[in-house]
Design a protein around this motif. Sequence first.
Motif, PDB file in Angstrom:
ATOM      1  N   MET A 350       0.805  -1.218   0.000  1.00  0.00           N
ATOM      2  CA  MET A 350       0.000   0.000   0.000  1.00  0.00           C
ATOM      3  C   MET A 350       0.839   1.268   0.000  1.00  0.00           C
ATOM      4  O   MET A 350       0.295   2.369  -0.006  1.00  0.00           O
ATOM      5  CB  MET A 350      -0.940   0.007   1.218  1.00  0.00           C
ATOM      6  N   TRP A 351       2.158   1.120   0.001  1.00  0.00           N
ATOM      7  CA  TRP A 351       3.012   2.305   0.085  1.00  0.00           C
ATOM      8  C   TRP A 351       2.832   3.241  -1.109  1.00  0.00           C
ATOM      9  O   TRP A 351       2.786   4.466  -0.949  1.00  0.00           O
ATOM     10  CB  TRP A 351       4.477   1.885   0.187  1.00  0.00           C
ATOM     11  N   ASP A 352       2.747   2.691  -2.302  1.00  0.00           N
ATOM     12  CA  ASP A 352       2.619   3.549  -3.482  1.00  0.00           C
ATOM     13  C   ASP A 352       1.310   4.328  -3.458  1.00  0.00           C
ATOM     14  O   ASP A 352       1.274   5.514  -3.830  1.00  0.00           O
ATOM     15  CB  ASP A 352       2.711   2.708  -4.761  1.00  0.00           C
ATOM     16  N   ALA A 353       0.210   3.685  -3.057  1.00  0.00           N
ATOM     17  CA  ALA A 353      -1.072   4.382  -2.967  1.00  0.00           C
ATOM     18  C   ALA A 353      -0.995   5.512  -1.941  1.00  0.00           C
ATOM     19  O   ALA A 353      -1.550   6.604  -2.152  1.00  0.00           O
ATOM     20  CB  ALA A 353      -2.179   3.391  -2.598  1.00  0.00           C
ATOM     21  N   TRP A 354      -0.292   5.253  -0.851  1.00  0.00           N
ATOM     22  CA  TRP A 354      -0.097   6.290   0.168  1.00  0.00           C
ATOM     23  C   TRP A 354       0.713   7.455  -0.405  1.00  0.00           C
ATOM     24  O   TRP A 354       0.405   8.626  -0.150  1.00  0.00           O
ATOM     25  CB  TRP A 354       0.625   5.668   1.365  1.00  0.00           C
ATOM     26  N   LEU A 355       1.733   7.146  -1.201  1.00  0.00           N
ATOM     27  CA  LEU A 355       2.533   8.206  -1.825  1.00  0.00           C
ATOM     28  C   LEU A 355       1.689   9.041  -2.788  1.00  0.00           C
ATOM     29  O   LEU A 355       1.843  10.266  -2.849  1.00  0.00           O
ATOM     30  CB  LEU A 355       3.717   7.589  -2.579  1.00  0.00           C
ATOM     31  N   ALA A 356       0.802   8.403  -3.548  1.00  0.00           N
ATOM     32  CA  ALA A 356      -0.033   9.140  -4.497  1.00  0.00           C
ATOM     33  C   ALA A 356      -0.838  10.210  -3.784  1.00  0.00           C
ATOM     34  O   ALA A 356      -0.961  11.360  -4.264  1.00  0.00           O
ATOM     35  CB  ALA A 356      -0.963   8.180  -5.242  1.00  0.00           C
ATOM     36  N   ASP A 357      -1.378   9.885  -2.643  1.00  0.00           N
ATOM     37  CA  ASP A 357      -2.150  10.856  -1.873  1.00  0.00           C
ATOM     38  C   ASP A 357      -1.268  11.988  -1.367  1.00  0.00           C
ATOM     39  O   ASP A 357      -1.652  13.165  -1.422  1.00  0.00           O
ATOM     40  CB  ASP A 357      -2.839  10.140  -0.712  1.00  0.00           C
ATOM     41  N   ARG A 358      -0.076  11.659  -0.892  1.00  0.00           N
ATOM     42  CA  ARG A 358       0.848  12.683  -0.406  1.00  0.00           C
ATOM     43  C   ARG A 358       1.313  13.601  -1.530  1.00  0.00           C
ATOM     44  O   ARG A 358       1.479  14.818  -1.333  1.00  0.00           O
ATOM     45  CB  ARG A 358       2.066  12.023   0.255  1.00  0.00           C
ATOM     46  N   ILE A 359       1.539  13.046  -2.711  1.00  0.00           N
ATOM     47  CA  ILE A 359       1.988  13.862  -3.851  1.00  0.00           C
ATOM     48  C   ILE A 359       0.927  14.882  -4.231  1.00  0.00           C
ATOM     49  O   ILE A 359       1.230  16.068  -4.461  1.00  0.00           O
ATOM     50  CB  ILE A 359       2.335  12.956  -5.048  1.00  0.00           C
ATOM     51  N   ALA A 360      -0.320  14.454  -4.312  1.00  0.00           N
ATOM     52  CA  ALA A 360      -1.403  15.378  -4.666  1.00  0.00           C
ATOM     53  C   ALA A 360      -1.497  16.515  -3.656  1.00  0.00           C
ATOM     54  O   ALA A 360      -1.684  17.684  -4.028  1.00  0.00           O
ATOM     55  CB  ALA A 360      -2.725  14.616  -4.753  1.00  0.00           C
ATOM     56  N   GLY A 361      -1.356  16.201  -2.376  1.00  0.00           N
ATOM     57  CA  GLY A 361      -1.383  17.248  -1.353  1.00  0.00           C
ATOM     58  C   GLY A 361      -0.212  18.206  -1.461  1.00  0.00           C
ATOM     59  O   GLY A 361      -0.361  19.419  -1.278  1.00  0.00           O
ATOM     60  N   TRP A 362       0.950  17.676  -1.776  1.00  0.00           N
ATOM     61  CA  TRP A 362       2.171  18.487  -1.943  1.00  0.00           C
ATOM     62  C   TRP A 362       2.009  19.467  -3.102  1.00  0.00           C
ATOM     63  O   TRP A 362       2.323  20.653  -2.979  1.00  0.00           O
ATOM     64  CB  TRP A 362       3.345  17.544  -2.138  1.00  0.00           C
ATOM     65  N   VAL A 363       1.503  19.000  -4.223  1.00  0.00           N
ATOM     66  CA  VAL A 363       1.295  19.873  -5.382  1.00  0.00           C
ATOM     67  C   VAL A 363       0.251  20.936  -5.058  1.00  0.00           C
ATOM     68  O   VAL A 363       0.399  22.115  -5.427  1.00  0.00           O
ATOM     69  CB  VAL A 363       0.868  19.042  -6.618  1.00  0.00           C
ATOM     70  N   ALA A 364      -0.805  20.549  -4.371  1.00  0.00           N
ATOM     71  CA  ALA A 364      -1.868  21.495  -4.037  1.00  0.00           C
ATOM     72  C   ALA A 364      -1.382  22.605  -3.108  1.00  0.00           C
ATOM     73  O   ALA A 364      -1.866  23.745  -3.180  1.00  0.00           O
ATOM     74  CB  ALA A 364      -3.037  20.751  -3.394  1.00  0.00           C
ATOM     75  N   ASP A 365      -0.419  22.308  -2.260  1.00  0.00           N
ATOM     76  CA  ASP A 365       0.018  23.269  -1.235  1.00  0.00           C
ATOM     77  C   ASP A 365       1.123  24.194  -1.701  1.00  0.00           C
ATOM     78  O   ASP A 365       1.551  25.072  -0.937  1.00  0.00           O
ATOM     79  CB  ASP A 365       0.499  22.506   0.009  1.00  0.00           C
ATOM     80  N   ASN A 366       1.625  24.029  -2.924  1.00  0.00           N
ATOM     81  CA  ASN A 366       2.761  24.833  -3.375  1.00  0.00           C
ATOM     82  C   ASN A 366       2.500  25.416  -4.766  1.00  0.00           C
ATOM     83  O   ASN A 366       1.819  24.801  -5.584  1.00  0.00           O
ATOM     84  CB  ASN A 366       4.038  23.981  -3.406  1.00  0.00           C
ATOM     85  N   GLU A 367       3.108  26.549  -5.013  1.00  0.00           N
ATOM     86  CA  GLU A 367       2.881  27.247  -6.287  1.00  0.00           C
ATOM     87  C   GLU A 367       3.622  26.591  -7.439  1.00  0.00           C
ATOM     88  O   GLU A 367       3.070  26.445  -8.537  1.00  0.00           O
ATOM     89  CB  GLU A 367       3.313  28.703  -6.152  1.00  0.00           C
ATOM     90  N   CYS A 368       4.863  26.203  -7.222  1.00  0.00           N
ATOM     91  CA  CYS A 368       5.675  25.567  -8.269  1.00  0.00           C
ATOM     92  C   CYS A 368       6.454  24.407  -7.648  1.00  0.00           C
ATOM     93  O   CYS A 368       7.165  24.599  -6.647  1.00  0.00           O
ATOM     94  CB  CYS A 368       6.653  26.560  -8.889  1.00  0.00           C
ATOM     95  N   THR A 369       6.339  23.228  -8.237  1.00  0.00           N
ATOM     96  CA  THR A 369       7.025  22.056  -7.679  1.00  0.00           C
ATOM     97  C   THR A 369       7.624  21.183  -8.774  1.00  0.00           C
ATOM     98  O   THR A 369       7.103  21.109  -9.882  1.00  0.00           O
ATOM     99  CB  THR A 369       6.057  21.171  -6.862  1.00  0.00           C
ATOM    100  N   VAL A 370       8.714  20.537  -8.418  1.00  0.00           N
ATOM    101  CA  VAL A 370       9.253  19.412  -9.187  1.00  0.00           C
ATOM    102  C   VAL A 370       9.248  18.220  -8.244  1.00  0.00           C
ATOM    103  O   VAL A 370       9.804  18.286  -7.145  1.00  0.00           O
ATOM    104  CB  VAL A 370      10.674  19.686  -9.703  1.00  0.00           C
ATOM    105  N   THR A 371       8.606  17.149  -8.656  1.00  0.00           N
ATOM    106  CA  THR A 371       8.405  15.995  -7.792  1.00  0.00           C
ATOM    107  C   THR A 371       9.059  14.772  -8.415  1.00  0.00           C
ATOM    108  O   THR A 371       8.830  14.457  -9.582  1.00  0.00           O
ATOM    109  CB  THR A 371       6.897  15.722  -7.593  1.00  0.00           C
ATOM    110  N   TYR A 372       9.871  14.103  -7.636  1.00  0.00           N
ATOM    111  CA  TYR A 372      10.576  12.894  -8.064  1.00  0.00           C
ATOM    112  C   TYR A 372      10.023  11.741  -7.233  1.00  0.00           C
ATOM    113  O   TYR A 372      10.066  11.767  -6.004  1.00  0.00           O
ATOM    114  CB  TYR A 372      12.068  13.070  -7.828  1.00  0.00           C
ATOM    115  N   VAL A 373       9.487  10.725  -7.912  1.00  0.00           N
ATOM    116  CA  VAL A 373       8.830   9.617  -7.222  1.00  0.00           C
ATOM    117  C   VAL A 373       9.574   8.318  -7.547  1.00  0.00           C
ATOM    118  O   VAL A 373       9.607   7.896  -8.707  1.00  0.00           O
ATOM    119  CB  VAL A 373       7.352   9.483  -7.627  1.00  0.00           C
ATOM    120  N   ALA A 374      10.165   7.693  -6.535  1.00  0.00           N
ATOM    121  CA  ALA A 374      10.814   6.389  -6.696  1.00  0.00           C
ATOM    122  C   ALA A 374       9.902   5.353  -6.051  1.00  0.00           C
ATOM    123  O   ALA A 374       9.889   5.196  -4.832  1.00  0.00           O
ATOM    124  CB  ALA A 374      12.191   6.391  -6.036  1.00  0.00           C
ATOM    125  N   LYS A 375       9.136   4.627  -6.872  1.00  0.00           N
ATOM    126  CA  LYS A 375       8.065   3.782  -6.361  1.00  0.00           C
ATOM    127  C   LYS A 375       8.568   2.427  -5.840  1.00  0.00           C
ATOM    128  O   LYS A 375       9.632   1.957  -6.208  1.00  0.00           O
ATOM    129  CB  LYS A 375       7.014   3.534  -7.456  1.00  0.00           C
TER     130      LYS A 375
END
Length: 570
Positions: A350-375
């Motif tokens: 379930m770790w990847d599904a948990w990361l997906a939720d965290r990524i969406a929140g991170w993008v929503a909370d910041n004006e400009c982001t670069v996100t690197y995801v190692a699944k």
Amino acid sequence: MGLQSCGGDEMVASSGNVVTPWHRSPLGYGVAAVLAAILVAIDQPWQGYWSRGLLRDIAVVATYAGLLLGVLLACLSRNRWVRWTACLILSATLIWHVGYYRVTHERFSFNGAMLVLNNIETASQATATYWLVFLPLLVIVPAVFGAFELVARRLIAFRARWSLLVVPMVACMGFIMWHTAGRIEAFPTPFRVPGLLIYCMTVGSHGPPDAPYIPATGRPMVSHIVLVIDESVKATHLSVNGYERPTTPFLVTRMDRLCTLGIASAAGNSSYTSQAVLFNGGTLANLVDGTVVLFRKPSIAAYAVSAKFRFGFFDGQSYQRLIASARHALPVEDFLYVSAGKEAMQPREMWDAWLADRIAGWVADNECTVTYVAKQGAHFPYEMTYPQDRKPFAPTVNGYAWSDDEAANRNSYDNAVTWACDGFLGALLPALERLGTDVVVVYTSDHGQALPGTVPGSRQTHCNPSLPPDSAEVPLLLWGSGRGQDVVRRIQANTSLVDNASHFEIFPTLLTLMGYDKDEVLRLYGPGLFDQLPAGRKRFYLGGVVEVRLRSKQVEFNPRQLRDRSLCGR
């Protein structure tokens, strides 16, 4: 009768007879065995070894046993200087091993050695922060000295020359470490701790990375960039690429917004090789020349922060050593690190599904982001990577063992791919779309798979230069929202990319999306996904592991040699 010294602790009578307290007893052998068992429990060697076949397993177990015996012979030596020196080394390494675990909650390993060396300049700060953790551990010193001194004087002791056994065993350990994938850590603590540090000093690059080579002068093409690197996903096993099984049912419904570039080639057929290239902007020349240049190059994180983006690394595995020097060189407020293994508090699948939720929140909370995801992805054994109530394909492998049933292996793998790829993107993309902002998502995998049973005589799925190119075939998908849709359409119009792209085009593409000068990016890093690629060009990857040059070599990626050829020649 007069006595005179005869070296070590033996005394010789004037008559020539030896008068010595040293002896052996059956009880002594039993106590020595108990001390050995305690050391094994502390070492936990089974956590540091990945099976690579019966003969190699036997070699590693024999080496561990020989080193452990050497420790006991030295700590129970008749010669007090040999005994005290061995006890001192054992005490120091045990303090380090236990203290490191108390600080990080992880066993000291290759990752830990790289972290230590990459942050050696912060040693004074670390000492000031963690000295209270190590202080109680000083009790180990009198405990080790007292235990072995008591046993050696009262129960059992050995001639000093017997402790020379450690010399050939250390040579065996060195041979194993320098001629394998660099992940073998199954050695006794007194040898593993210094051995890993020495090994890492010879294969890695240490110190701060270079600053970005290009100044950030342009306007970003989008506000948010998300690079997703899956684990062990093959392009030819995705139904959006024409695979006969419905492994990507969600993505099939989004084909109007999705760009697939077919069969791409990875930078290497090992995870760390590809992750290092994608994170540090490596080229094929860097892999051929060695790791020093690769690991000193400015990272995608440094370029992101220089272009006024916030950078987030979302870790579904354990890539602290990959980002250690880059993370240390950037402002804390601009670098977010999220570890699913430490923070998710959920089952591994379930770790990847948990990361997906965290990524969406991170993008929503910041004006400009670069996100690197190692699944976490679909790494073997496949049955560990997806919920057991999600099995569209059956029968599967029974448990987590290897299977001689090629069909069962394929079913288990396709279940893992369905969950890792379609399940993850099925959660992430709608969440990003609901934000109503400009986003580009680039999805690939670190490497492919040579499925168990498809390569006669081999059970390895990747990390071996002799495996077929299936181990280096990866998907390359793009999705966008807002202005990101225009970016994706532009790349989709570049038909030279289909079944012709590679990992090496991703880093320059991300720099262009951030607003860096395209001509400078091309000059320093080669073409990106906005450039025309020669038709039928030769592609290459590094077979083996980037840290172990003796077992790695450049291999041509030839799609005609793929075991799964359903998409070839389409």
